[in-house]
Design an enzyme around this catalytic site. Structure first.
Site, PDB file in Angstrom:
ATOM      1  N   GLU A  86      16.935  58.676  32.010  1.00  0.00           N
ATOM      2  CA  GLU A  86      18.095  59.693  31.614  1.00  0.00           C
ATOM      3  C   GLU A  86      18.451  60.657  32.609  1.00  0.00           C
ATOM      4  O   GLU A  86      17.589  60.997  33.409  1.00  0.00           O
ATOM      5  CB  GLU A  86      17.367  60.603  30.478  1.00  0.00           C
ATOM      6  CG  GLU A  86      17.594  59.786  28.945  1.00  0.00           C
ATOM      7  CD  GLU A  86      19.084  60.281  28.362  1.00  0.00           C
ATOM      8  OE1 GLU A  86      19.611  60.747  29.218  1.00  0.00           O
ATOM      9  OE2 GLU A  86      18.957  60.210  27.203  1.00  0.00           O
ATOM     10  N   ASP A  87      19.691  61.090  32.409  1.00  0.00           N
ATOM     11  CA  ASP A  87      20.021  62.315  33.265  1.00  0.00           C
ATOM     12  C   ASP A  87      19.376  63.686  32.918  1.00  0.00           C
ATOM     13  O   ASP A  87      19.008  64.367  33.723  1.00  0.00           O
ATOM     14  CB  ASP A  87      21.477  62.385  33.347  1.00  0.00           C
ATOM     15  CG  ASP A  87      22.192  62.306  31.973  1.00  0.00           C
ATOM     16  OD1 ASP A  87      21.653  62.247  31.032  1.00  0.00           O
ATOM     17  OD2 ASP A  87      23.542  62.464  31.856  1.00  0.00           O
ATOM     18  N   ASP A 121      17.943  67.458  26.483  1.00  0.00           N
ATOM     19  CA  ASP A 121      18.444  68.948  25.972  1.00  0.00           C
ATOM     20  C   ASP A 121      17.571  69.404  24.758  1.00  0.00           C
ATOM     21  O   ASP A 121      16.520  69.659  24.755  1.00  0.00           O
ATOM     22  CB  ASP A 121      20.001  68.947  25.759  1.00  0.00           C
ATOM     23  CG  ASP A 121      20.620  70.328  25.488  1.00  0.00           C
ATOM     24  OD1 ASP A 121      20.130  71.287  25.926  1.00  0.00           O
ATOM     25  OD2 ASP A 121      21.729  70.277  24.997  1.00  0.00           O
ATOM     26  N   PHE A 155      24.740  74.897  31.234  1.00  0.00           N
ATOM     27  CA  PHE A 155      25.504  73.785  31.242  1.00  0.00           C
ATOM     28  C   PHE A 155      25.624  73.210  32.892  1.00  0.00           C
ATOM     29  O   PHE A 155      26.402  73.948  33.701  1.00  0.00           O
ATOM     30  CB  PHE A 155      26.953  73.960  30.708  1.00  0.00           C
ATOM     31  CG  PHE A 155      27.327  72.464  30.466  1.00  0.00           C
ATOM     32  CD1 PHE A 155      27.301  71.810  29.160  1.00  0.00           C
ATOM     33  CD2 PHE A 155      28.456  71.873  31.343  1.00  0.00           C
ATOM     34  CE1 PHE A 155      27.605  70.416  29.024  1.00  0.00           C
ATOM     35  CE2 PHE A 155      28.979  70.614  31.170  1.00  0.00           C
ATOM     36  CZ  PHE A 155      28.491  69.957  29.871  1.00  0.00           C
ATOM     37  N   ARG A 197      31.341  64.133  38.098  1.00  0.00           N
ATOM     38  CA  ARG A 197      30.193  63.428  38.209  1.00  0.00           C
ATOM     39  C   ARG A 197      30.082  62.831  39.550  1.00  0.00           C
ATOM     40  O   ARG A 197      28.856  62.651  39.926  1.00  0.00           O
ATOM     41  CB  ARG A 197      30.616  61.952  37.456  1.00  0.00           C
ATOM     42  CG  ARG A 197      30.913  61.988  36.023  1.00  0.00           C
ATOM     43  CD  ARG A 197      30.733  60.530  35.183  1.00  0.00           C
ATOM     44  NE  ARG A 197      31.191  60.588  33.936  1.00  0.00           N
ATOM     45  CZ  ARG A 197      30.299  60.860  32.949  1.00  0.00           C
ATOM     46  NH1 ARG A 197      29.169  61.031  33.029  1.00  0.00           N
ATOM     47  NH2 ARG A 197      30.953  60.909  31.528  1.00  0.00           N
TER      48      ARG A 197
HETATM   49  P1  5GP Z   1      20.224  65.979  23.845  1.00  0.00           P
HETATM   50  O1  5GP Z   1      20.784  67.289  23.302  1.00  0.00           O
HETATM   51  O2  5GP Z   1      20.416  65.054  22.649  1.00  0.00           O
HETATM   52  O3  5GP Z   1      18.697  66.088  24.137  1.00  0.00           O
HETATM   53  O4  5GP Z   1      21.484  65.616  24.844  1.00  0.00           O
HETATM   54  C1  5GP Z   1      22.581  65.088  24.460  1.00  0.00           C
HETATM   55  C2  5GP Z   1      23.276  64.788  25.781  1.00  0.00           C
HETATM   56  O5  5GP Z   1      24.114  66.078  25.855  1.00  0.00           O
HETATM   57  C3  5GP Z   1      22.570  64.501  26.869  1.00  0.00           C
HETATM   58  O6  5GP Z   1      22.097  63.391  27.383  1.00  0.00           O
HETATM   59  C4  5GP Z   1      23.882  64.996  28.087  1.00  0.00           C
HETATM   60  O7  5GP Z   1      24.537  63.706  28.049  1.00  0.00           O
HETATM   61  C5  5GP Z   1      24.389  65.932  27.225  1.00  0.00           C
HETATM   62  N1  5GP Z   1      24.168  67.140  28.227  1.00  0.00           N
HETATM   63  C6  5GP Z   1      23.093  68.334  27.347  1.00  0.00           C
HETATM   64  N2  5GP Z   1      23.217  69.304  28.431  1.00  0.00           N
HETATM   65  C7  5GP Z   1      24.038  69.064  29.349  1.00  0.00           C
HETATM   66  C8  5GP Z   1      24.288  69.667  30.596  1.00  0.00           C
HETATM   67  O8  5GP Z   1      23.811  70.746  30.804  1.00  0.00           O
HETATM   68  N3  5GP Z   1      25.365  69.111  31.300  1.00  0.00           N
HETATM   69  C9  5GP Z   1      25.947  68.045  30.911  1.00  0.00           C
HETATM   70  N4  5GP Z   1      27.001  67.603  31.612  1.00  0.00           N
HETATM   71  N5  5GP Z   1      25.659  67.331  29.712  1.00  0.00           N
HETATM   72  C10 5GP Z   1      24.519  67.814  28.967  1.00  0.00           C
END
Ligand code: 5GP
Length: 189
Positions: free
Chosen positions: A100-101, A104, A153, A166
């Site tokens: 995972e990148d 959140d 973010f 990216r």
């Molecule tokens: P989750 O809230 O389900 O953990 O994350 C959902 C997705 O939101 C992450 O996998 C990512 O793609 C996107 N996301 C959450 N925080 C960030 C952020 O700070 N930057 C970016 N570019 N994407 C984010």
């Protein structure tokens, strides 16, 4: 548009490179000989991390990709994540490592773990380059974390804002005013 959105570097290319090497060493140690991991990269944000990670892992690996869509405004865990692109390779009896990148709220990873567990892998673990712990709404286990970060973010090193940034070799905080509102559904990763 991109040149009007101010960026502040959070993690330099050098810091990322050093941490990816450490993560690779940890991952290497956690899989015994003969149990080479099957890496599942979550598109699109984790591809650059995956590319650097696999080259730092000193062992054979296999790679697959999955793509999901997250509906940020929807708090129902069951309806929030949908599969956009499924895996090409089955997970049964494989030592699966989700790449995972960023984690959140944890909803996306929770959904992936639940979905993949049903496919009966031999083991199921996760590596995430970034972890925004303060945002978590569901409990998820992440065995390997690159950097714990504040609730900002971030873009770069695979992470986008409206498909931009990216390609940046570093990770930067995007000016909050330029940021897409969290309520805007849907967004693919
Ligand atoms: P989750 O809230 O389900 O953990 O994350 C959902 C997705 O939101 C992450 O996998 C990512 O793609 C996107 N996301 C959450 N925080 C960030 C952020 O700070 N930057 C970016 N570019 N994407 C984010």
């Amino acid at each position: 548009m991109s040149d009007r959105l101010p960026l502040k570097v959070l993690l330099t290319a050098g810091q990322i490179r050093d941490r990816v090497r450490e993560l690779a060493a940890d991952i290497n140690r956690s899989y015994p000989a003969g149990r080479d991991p099957h890496l599942v990269s979550v598109l699109k944000g984790s591809v650059i991390f995956l590319a650097d990670l696999v080259r730092a892992l000193d062992r054979p690996v296999t790679i697959d990709f999955v793509m999901v869509s997250s509906y940020r405004g929807d708090t129902r865990s069951s309806g929030r994540v949908t599969l956009v692109k499924d895996l090409d390779i089955g997970l049964t009896d494989r030592d699966v490592l989700i790449v995972e990148d960023i984690v959140d709220t944890g909803q996306t990873l929770w959904w992936l773990l639940d979905n993949f567990r049903a496919r009966q892998p031999r083991s199921l673990r996760t590596v995430s380059l970034l972890d925004k712990r303060s945002r978590r709404t569901v409990e998820v286990d992440i065995e390997h974390v690159g950097f714990a970060i504040e609730d900002r973010f971030v873009v770069g090193y695979g992470l986008d804002y409206a498909e931009q940034f990216r390609q940046l070799p570093y990770i930067a905080v995007l000016n909050q005013q330029g940021r897409q509102r969290r309520e805007d559904p849907p967004s693919t990763k």
